[in-house]
Design a protein around this motif. Structure first.
Motif: not given
Length: 119
Positions: A10, A107, A111-112, A115
């Protein structure tokens, strides 16, 4: 919280996306020029965005081996994306480039961060 990215892919995706964006910004295509002009970002300062994005890429990559650097770079990309989102909203420039490019980067960067580093 972890100081090395897990999952690593990611963070690699975010770095690759930012690298593509930085390279594209050297001679910006119409959609990037329209976006920067739409939010009122002065043309003589466009080069700073290339520097910021390149430094973010470097930080994300170094962060694969040096604890904490990727986390710091990831937080920086989130802040950068929040500033871009704010500039779009303030300028009322909320067309397709806002929804796809600006919020897409926000986004991906969120997210990186969540997560790969905070989960």
């Amino acid at each position: 919280m972890t100081l090395l990215p897990d999952p690593w892919w990611l963070t690699a995706l975010l770095a690759a996306t930012l690298l593509f964006d930085a390279v594209a910004s050297i001679k910006p295509p119409k959609f990037i020029r329209d976006c920067l002009e739409g939010v009122g970002f002065p043309g003589e300062w466009w080069w700073t965005l290339i520097v910021i994005k390149t430094l973010a890429v470097a930080g994300l990559i170094v962060g694969f081996w040096v604890p904490g650097i990727g986390l710091a770079a990831s937080v920086g990309v989130v802040v950068y994306s929040l500033c871009a989102t704010s500039a779009h909203i303030k300028a009322r420039f909320t067309g397709m480039s806002f929804w796809v490019n600006c919020l897409g980067m926000l986004s991906l960067s969120l997210a990186t961060l969540v997560f790969s580093f905070l989960a």
